[in-house]
Design a protein around this motif. Structure first.
Motif, PDB file in Angstrom:
ATOM      1  N   PRO A 143       0.859  -1.355  -0.127  1.00  0.00           N
ATOM      2  CA  PRO A 143      -0.120  -0.090  -0.081  1.00  0.00           C
ATOM      3  C   PRO A 143       0.882   1.290   0.010  1.00  0.00           C
ATOM      4  O   PRO A 143       1.929   1.268   0.784  1.00  0.00           O
ATOM      5  CB  PRO A 143      -0.674   0.023   1.149  1.00  0.00           C
ATOM      6  N   TYR A 144       0.357   2.348  -0.791  1.00  0.00           N
ATOM      7  CA  TYR A 144       1.183   3.691  -0.707  1.00  0.00           C
ATOM      8  C   TYR A 144       0.145   4.949  -0.816  1.00  0.00           C
ATOM      9  O   TYR A 144      -1.006   4.604  -0.702  1.00  0.00           O
ATOM     10  CB  TYR A 144       2.122   3.727  -1.998  1.00  0.00           C
ATOM     11  N   CYS A 145       0.540   5.859  -0.341  1.00  0.00           N
ATOM     12  CA  CYS A 145      -0.334   7.152  -0.383  1.00  0.00           C
ATOM     13  C   CYS A 145      -0.217   7.899  -1.596  1.00  0.00           C
ATOM     14  O   CYS A 145       0.702   8.395  -2.010  1.00  0.00           O
ATOM     15  CB  CYS A 145       0.369   8.109   0.717  1.00  0.00           C
ATOM     16  N   PRO A 146      -1.530   7.796  -2.264  1.00  0.00           N
ATOM     17  CA  PRO A 146      -1.390   8.225  -3.479  1.00  0.00           C
ATOM     18  C   PRO A 146      -1.156   9.980  -3.427  1.00  0.00           C
ATOM     19  O   PRO A 146      -0.887  10.610  -4.745  1.00  0.00           O
ATOM     20  CB  PRO A 146      -2.878   8.258  -4.108  1.00  0.00           C
ATOM     21  N   GLU A 147      -1.523  10.613  -2.405  1.00  0.00           N
ATOM     22  CA  GLU A 147      -1.284  12.011  -2.136  1.00  0.00           C
ATOM     23  C   GLU A 147       0.195  12.362  -2.103  1.00  0.00           C
ATOM     24  O   GLU A 147       0.671  13.200  -2.974  1.00  0.00           O
ATOM     25  CB  GLU A 147      -1.834  12.385  -1.081  1.00  0.00           C
ATOM     26  N   CYS A 148       1.283  11.829  -1.617  1.00  0.00           N
ATOM     27  CA  CYS A 148       2.557  11.774  -1.284  1.00  0.00           C
ATOM     28  C   CYS A 148       3.685  10.537  -1.501  1.00  0.00           C
ATOM     29  O   CYS A 148       4.950  10.950  -1.335  1.00  0.00           O
ATOM     30  CB  CYS A 148       2.884  12.518   0.058  1.00  0.00           C
ATOM     31  N   GLY A 149       2.890   9.476  -1.815  1.00  0.00           N
ATOM     32  CA  GLY A 149       3.764   8.452  -2.101  1.00  0.00           C
ATOM     33  C   GLY A 149       4.373   7.823  -0.974  1.00  0.00           C
ATOM     34  O   GLY A 149       5.191   6.622  -1.216  1.00  0.00           O
ATOM     35  N   GLY A 150       4.129   8.006   0.255  1.00  0.00           N
ATOM     36  CA  GLY A 150       4.475   7.568   1.389  1.00  0.00           C
ATOM     37  C   GLY A 150       4.111   6.138   1.534  1.00  0.00           C
ATOM     38  O   GLY A 150       3.079   5.731   1.089  1.00  0.00           O
ATOM     39  N   LYS A 151       4.982   5.343   2.167  1.00  0.00           N
ATOM     40  CA  LYS A 151       4.680   3.912   2.516  1.00  0.00           C
ATOM     41  C   LYS A 151       4.170   3.716   3.903  1.00  0.00           C
ATOM     42  O   LYS A 151       4.042   2.172   4.129  1.00  0.00           O
ATOM     43  CB  LYS A 151       5.886   3.132   1.831  1.00  0.00           C
ATOM     44  N   GLU A 152       4.384   4.585   4.939  1.00  0.00           N
ATOM     45  CA  GLU A 152       4.307   4.234   6.119  1.00  0.00           C
ATOM     46  C   GLU A 152       3.121   4.960   6.664  1.00  0.00           C
ATOM     47  O   GLU A 152       2.691   6.003   6.504  1.00  0.00           O
ATOM     48  CB  GLU A 152       5.528   5.087   6.970  1.00  0.00           C
ATOM     49  N   PHE A 153       2.095   3.892   7.374  1.00  0.00           N
ATOM     50  CA  PHE A 153       0.801   4.451   7.983  1.00  0.00           C
ATOM     51  C   PHE A 153       0.621   3.896   9.249  1.00  0.00           C
ATOM     52  O   PHE A 153       1.408   2.962   9.889  1.00  0.00           O
ATOM     53  CB  PHE A 153      -0.191   3.768   7.110  1.00  0.00           C
ATOM     54  N   THR A 154      -0.149   4.501  10.143  1.00  0.00           N
ATOM     55  CA  THR A 154      -0.341   4.154  11.675  1.00  0.00           C
ATOM     56  C   THR A 154      -1.035   3.027  11.671  1.00  0.00           C
ATOM     57  O   THR A 154      -1.680   2.315  10.546  1.00  0.00           O
ATOM     58  CB  THR A 154      -1.384   5.382  12.020  1.00  0.00           C
TER      59      THR A 154
END
Ligand code: GAP
Length: 479
Positions: A143-154
């Motif tokens: 999974p990734y963040c479509p907004e910033c490309g981040g891969k770390e989530f709470t």
């Protein structure tokens, strides 16, 4: 409770259900090539004022949409078709219009306070929030963040989807109420009252159309998943043991409703829920799925809710919600079959399904490209457009007369702006079944008009006096 007598024919539905397109719970949801993409539908809806962003001049509010004149008419027509099929044509279903705000204990009994949650995660880089079970994944499947490309989530946390508000001037827990997340609970809470006053006998149903609210984490796909929407729900109360037959019956009925309104069968399918997917109250559920351009997705859920809701409300309210069957001198808590559809989702599916881009031969013999909504007549926002050939003073009074003649019977639109070809295109685009043109021959010779059929584009010359009959014979409005 003592054991009930055996289920007999009178407890069961009238006819065996037909075989429908059923798929496995884990069926592929890929939509495949479509006649239309979502961007085209959204653009058409905005341009023609059917559906547009709520509070647009302030930048819009996510998950909320406004239905303009034609969109409101489309929605009304969907609801009217549902009420007709589910209540008017049946002796065994009655209507209810319950308050949106209900006693807060309702939602404790129903399980919503405790369990109406989605798993919420937050991107640790940009703090954008997502539903953990609906994350976008990269090629590696992470999974990734479509907004910033981040891969770390709470870590996921349970987020309750109910909106809360307060009744009266104090804002504390004693005055807190919930905006209903489904219309269904009123049918359970009011079961005994409605049954008694309507003198219905089990099996029978209570149906309701109304607003529901869900604070969806990620509203998306236009009006598919929104935070404020309308539901069309029916709770059908049956004798325990007759529930499975009635479940099958209602699946077939609801399938027929969509097909009867012109939906293409190849774009519909029935998908049963797998065990992990089943709601806490359900013994079995199927989704009627539609092949939306983005994926096969739920249009309507049809659940066997057992006696869960009536028992819970009886327990929480202390009131008896069992049913006494005089003929057998038996008392029992009915089981419930629930077909639960969404007005916006249905409207979206009907829009997508009816959308065509065609090359057509006009009356002049010229080849023309046109966009047409081949909506069922009952759903079309406008039934007949009245078009004077031009704004010439000779034509306008007769065109107005024709419009006034039809208006009390049908939803009409008078349109005199632009070339006649353009006006036909405008009506095709919003699915108007018939266009009536008033020309010089009408006023100078025959008091007849040209009637153009949306689908075949064929034209008939019809005397004005005959026009109401001509249209009544051709419009399929279920009247
Ligand atoms: N009483 C059962 C119930 O509410 P559901 O599957 O959660 O079941 C029924 O909802 C229907 O309501 C769905 O099939 C869908 O058509 C519509 N619906 C649910 N949530 C929605 C949302 N956020 N936006 C638009 N429609 C929604």
């Amino acid at each position: 409770m003592t054991e009930l007598a055996e289920v007999t024919e009178r407890d069961l539905p009238p006819s065996p259900p037909q075989a429908l397109a059923r798929v496995a719970p884990d069926a592929d949801t890929t939509a495949g090539p479509h006649d239309v993409d979502m961007a085209t539908i959204v653009e058409l809806c905005k341009r023609r004022g059917l559906i547009f962003q709520s509070s647009e001049i302030y930048g819009g509010l996510r998950g909320a949409w406004d239905f303009g004149p034609l969109g409101a008419a489309l929605k009304d027509n969907v609801k009217a078709a549902w009420k007709r099929a589910m209540v008017q044509l049946r002796d065994d279903v009655v209507a209810l219009d319950a308050a949106i705000l209900m006693h807060p204990r309702v939602w404790e009994a129903s399980g919503h306070v405790e369990g109406f949650t989605d798993p919420l995660v937050e991107c640790t880089s940009c703090n954008r929030r997502y539903r953990a079970d609906q994350m976008e994944s990269n090629k590696a499947g992470d999974p990734y963040c479509p907004e910033c490309g981040g891969k770390e989530f709470t870590e996921p946390r349970a987020f309750n989807l109910m909106f809360r508000t307060f009744v009266g001037p104090t804002e504390d827990t004693s005055s807190q109420v919930w905006m209903r997340p489904e219309t269904a609970q009123a049918m359970f809470v009011d079961f005994a009252h409605v049954q008694l006053t309507s003198r219905q006998k089990v099996p029978f149903g209570i149906a309701q159309v109304g607003k529901s609210f869900r604070n969806e984490i990620t509203p998306k796909n236009f009006i598919f998943r929104v935070r404020e929407f309308e539901q069309m729900e029916m709770e059908f109360f049956v004798r325990p043991g007759a529930d499975e037959a009635w479940h099958d019956y209602w699946i077939a009925e609801r399938w027929d409703w969509y097909i009867g309104l012109g939906m293409r069968p190849e774009n519909l399918r029935i998908r049963p829920h797998g065990t992990a997917e089943l709601s806490h109250y359900a013994k079995a559920t199927v989704d009627v799925e539609y092949r939306f351009p983005f994926a096969w997705s739920e249009l309507e859920g049809i659940a066997n809710r057992t006696d869960f809701d009536l028992r819970r409300h009886a327990q929480f309210s202390g009131k008896d919600l069992s049913y006494y069957e005089q003929e057998r001198d038996e008392r029992y808590v009915p089981y419930v079959i629930e077909p639960a559809a969404g007005v916006e989702r249905s409207a979206l599916a009907f829009l997508v399904d009816s959308y065509r881009e065609e090359t057509a031969t006009a009356a002049s013999g010229k080849e023309e490209r046109r966009t047409v909504l081949r909506l069922h007549h009952a759903l079309a926002p406008i039934k007949v457009a009245v078009l004077p050939l031009s704004r010439n003073d000779k034509l306008v009074p007769t065109a107005r007369e024709v419009n006034d003649l039809l208006k009390p019977r049908l939803v009409t639109q008078y349109d005199d702006a632009g070339s006649i070809g353009k006006r036909y295109r405008r009506q095709d685009e919003v699915g108007t079944p018939f266009c009536v043109t008033v020309d010089f021959q009408t006023v100078e010779e025959d008091r007849a008009v040209t009637v153009r059929d949306r689908d075949s584009m064929s034209q008939d010359r019809v005397a004005i006096e005959q026009l109401p009959r001509y249209l009544a014979d051709r419009l399929d409005l279920f009247t």
